[in-house]
Design a protein around this motif. Sequence first.
Motif, PDB file in Angstrom:
ATOM      1  N   GLY A  40      33.463  36.462  33.546  1.00 31.52           N
ATOM      2  CA  GLY A  40      33.163  37.877  33.032  1.00 31.52           C
ATOM      3  C   GLY A  40      33.629  38.854  32.765  1.00 31.52           C
ATOM      4  O   GLY A  40      33.325  39.865  31.271  1.00 31.52           O
ATOM      5  N   LEU A  41      35.213  39.943  33.257  1.00 30.34           N
ATOM      6  CA  LEU A  41      35.649  40.840  32.215  1.00 30.34           C
ATOM      7  C   LEU A  41      35.950  40.014  31.284  1.00 30.34           C
ATOM      8  O   LEU A  41      36.207  40.418  29.528  1.00 30.34           O
ATOM      9  N   SER A  42      36.295  38.717  30.382  1.00 25.42           N
ATOM     10  CA  SER A  42      37.194  37.931  29.427  1.00 25.42           C
ATOM     11  C   SER A  42      36.158  37.933  28.601  1.00 25.42           C
ATOM     12  O   SER A  42      36.611  38.762  27.407  1.00 25.42           O
ATOM     13  N   PHE A  43      35.145  37.669  28.679  1.00 25.61           N
ATOM     14  CA  PHE A  43      33.624  37.938  28.132  1.00 25.61           C
ATOM     15  C   PHE A  43      33.341  39.060  27.549  1.00 25.61           C
ATOM     16  O   PHE A  43      33.185  39.484  26.216  1.00 25.61           O
ATOM     17  N   LEU A  44      33.402  40.326  28.508  1.00 29.52           N
ATOM     18  CA  LEU A  44      33.432  41.769  28.038  1.00 29.52           C
ATOM     19  C   LEU A  44      33.892  42.152  27.099  1.00 29.52           C
ATOM     20  O   LEU A  44      34.186  42.972  25.489  1.00 29.52           O
TER      21      LEU A  44
ATOM     22  N   LEU B  24      34.643  33.235  43.552  1.00 31.98           N
ATOM     23  CA  LEU B  24      34.201  34.894  43.131  1.00 31.98           C
ATOM     24  C   LEU B  24      35.323  35.591  41.926  1.00 31.98           C
ATOM     25  O   LEU B  24      35.170  36.163  41.161  1.00 31.98           O
ATOM     26  N   LEU B  25      36.784  35.408  42.481  1.00 30.76           N
ATOM     27  CA  LEU B  25      37.515  36.048  41.657  1.00 30.76           C
ATOM     28  C   LEU B  25      37.944  35.573  40.524  1.00 30.76           C
ATOM     29  O   LEU B  25      37.616  35.802  39.343  1.00 30.76           O
ATOM     30  N   LEU B  26      37.511  33.900  40.252  1.00 32.99           N
ATOM     31  CA  LEU B  26      37.411  33.560  39.316  1.00 32.99           C
ATOM     32  C   LEU B  26      36.063  34.009  38.392  1.00 32.99           C
ATOM     33  O   LEU B  26      36.080  34.098  36.716  1.00 32.99           O
ATOM     34  N   THR B  27      35.015  33.974  38.989  1.00 32.14           N
ATOM     35  CA  THR B  27      33.821  34.435  38.076  1.00 32.14           C
ATOM     36  C   THR B  27      33.919  36.100  37.333  1.00 32.14           C
ATOM     37  O   THR B  27      33.626  36.122  36.313  1.00 32.14           O
TER      38      THR B  27
END
Length: 176
Positions: A30-34, A23-26
């Motif tokens: 997602g934050l990196s993509f944003l 969950l933390l890696l996902t």
Amino acid sequence: MKDRREEGFILLDLLVSFPLVTLLLTALAGLSFLAARSAFMLYADMELKQEVQGAFIRIVSDASSAYSMRPFSLGHEHGVAFRKRSPALQDSASIEGAAYFVHEAQRKRRLVYQDERQPITGDSQFAGVAITEFSWREISPLLQEFRLTGKSLVTGHSYSLATRVYGLRQEGGAAP
């Protein structure tokens, strides 16, 4: 000796921690993509402003040093042409010219200088810019208004600049 209460503790630890780590890696992905998307959008808007400002500075510079101006047409493309005296020769027979107009190629509207082989805007492959408006009008006999608007093909944002140049005359008008 092993205590029977400790059996299965590692398995229970894995069953709890593995979903939490996933969950933390996902969430991190997602934050990196944003963050990358936001940086790309910011870059595209900066590219839009830079291209419009650079082209506008060039047009206003030519207009400020021009002796006269006239409408310019090349087929279905319309723009403005400036005439200025050559700095090397001081007689009125030595006149240089500069023409700017919007040319559409490959579904992009670019501002070009003299002909379509010399685009001033629209060269960025990373963040495309299309010119949506290039216009000039006479406010008074010695005052001309220039407008330039570009639109980012990535963000859809527009950026406009306008200014007035004093002392420029349209061909056939009175000398400044």
